[in-house]
Design an enzyme around this catalytic site. Structure first.
Site, short mmCIF file in Angstrom:
data_model
loop_
_atom_site.label_atom_id
_atom_site.label_comp_id
_atom_site.label_asym_id
_atom_site.label_seq_id
_atom_site.Cartn_x
_atom_site.Cartn_y
_atom_site.Cartn_z
N ASP A 149 45.05 32.95 38.79
CA ASP A 149 44.25 32.85 37.56
C ASP A 149 44.43 31.43 36.98
OD1 ASP A 149 43.21 35.25 35.31
OD2 ASP A 149 43.44 33.17 34.69
N ILE A 150 43.33 30.82 36.54
CA ILE A 150 43.46 29.44 36.01
C ILE A 150 43.91 29.40 34.55
CG2 ILE A 150 42.06 27.90 37.45
CD1 ILE A 150 39.78 28.46 35.40
N GLN B 279 37.07 42.27 28.91
CA GLN B 279 36.63 41.70 30.19
C GLN B 279 35.76 40.48 29.93
OE1 GLN B 279 34.05 44.23 32.62
NE2 GLN B 279 34.70 43.20 34.50
N HIS C 26 37.97 43.03 39.02
CA HIS C 26 39.22 42.40 39.45
C HIS C 26 40.40 43.09 38.79
CE1 HIS C 26 37.65 40.37 35.89
NE2 HIS C 26 38.92 40.20 35.51
N HIS D 92 44.19 42.17 37.41
CA HIS D 92 45.17 41.13 37.12
C HIS D 92 46.53 41.57 37.63
CE1 HIS D 92 42.81 38.86 34.01
NE2 HIS D 92 42.17 40.01 33.96
P1 5GP Z 1 39.00 39.30 32.44
O1 5GP Z 1 39.01 38.68 31.07
O2 5GP Z 1 37.57 39.50 32.91
O3 5GP Z 1 39.83 40.54 32.59
O4 5GP Z 1 39.68 38.24 33.40
C1 5GP Z 1 39.01 37.14 33.92
C2 5GP Z 1 40.05 36.14 34.34
O5 5GP Z 1 39.43 35.19 35.18
C3 5GP Z 1 40.69 35.38 33.17
O6 5GP Z 1 42.09 35.62 33.13
C4 5GP Z 1 40.36 33.93 33.47
O7 5GP Z 1 41.45 33.07 33.21
C5 5GP Z 1 40.05 33.94 34.95
N1 5GP Z 1 39.08 32.93 35.34
C6 5GP Z 1 37.92 32.63 34.72
N2 5GP Z 1 37.27 31.65 35.38
C7 5GP Z 1 38.05 31.33 36.45
C8 5GP Z 1 37.91 30.38 37.52
O8 5GP Z 1 36.96 29.61 37.61
N3 5GP Z 1 38.91 30.34 38.44
C9 5GP Z 1 40.00 31.17 38.36
N4 5GP Z 1 40.91 31.05 39.33
N5 5GP Z 1 40.16 32.07 37.39
C10 5GP Z 1 39.20 32.15 36.44
#
Ligand code: 5GP
Ligand code: ZN
Length: 141
Positions: A35-36, A98, A104, A106
């Site tokens: 994760d970035i 999300q 995905h 984590h």
């Molecule tokens: P969510 O908020 O949908 O549960 O998690 C999405 C995750 O994707 C976040 O933790 C965010 O940091 C990660 N993320 C978003 N854009 C990118 C990207 O371009 N590359 C990577 N490696 N992670 C990303």
């Protein structure tokens, strides 16, 4: 298994190799990468290759594959990073936090005293309210 894609989706672009990532592993239906915006060192994501936004629409076998990939990464994190604990977290919908609508899980290594805000205090629920929600859920199964 054909993988649906969405041209505007950041994870579909990563799956297609159009955007770089720190790739941990890849198999037929899944990919895992760092994760970035890590909450702690080692925060990684296990991602379906196909574009299914949420748990209610992804095929069950692909969801199982994503869970297996998350387990592999979690095992590696326990071995290599020696965290105090690991949370697996999977969000569905904006209301659940999300931000990328492409399924995905984590893998979040945890350190005692970190300020990651995932845990909650247990408070006894109202039995009538629990039963009412139970009845609605049970009827939907
Ligand atoms: P969510 O908020 O949908 O549960 O998690 C999405 C995750 O994707 C976040 O933790 C965010 O940091 C990660 N993320 C978003 N854009 C990118 C990207 O371009 N590359 C990577 N490696 N992670 C990303
Ligand atoms: Zn996608």
């Amino acid at each position: 298994m054909t993988h649906p894609t969405d041209g505007n989706c950041i994870f579909c672009k990563i799956v297609a190799g159009q955007i770089p990532c720190f790739k941990l592993l890849e198999d037929a239906n899944t990919i895992a990468f760092m994760d970035i915006n890590p909450v702690n060192a080692g925060h990684a994501l296990a991602v379906a290759k196909g574009h299914w936004p949420t748990v209610d629409v992804i095929p069950a076998d692909v969801l199982a594959d994503v869970a297996k990939t998350a387990q592999k990464v979690a095992k590696a994190a326990f071995k290599a990073l020696d965290p105090h604990g690991i949370n697996l977290l999977q969000a569905n919908g904006e209301g659940a936090g999300q931000s990328v609508p492409h399924l995905h899980i984590h893998i979040m290594p945890r350190v005692k005293g970190d300020d990651v805000n995932l845990n909650w205090e247990q408070k006894p629920g109202d039995m009538a309210a629990i039963k009412a929600a139970y009845e609605r859920l049970k009827a939907a199964l």
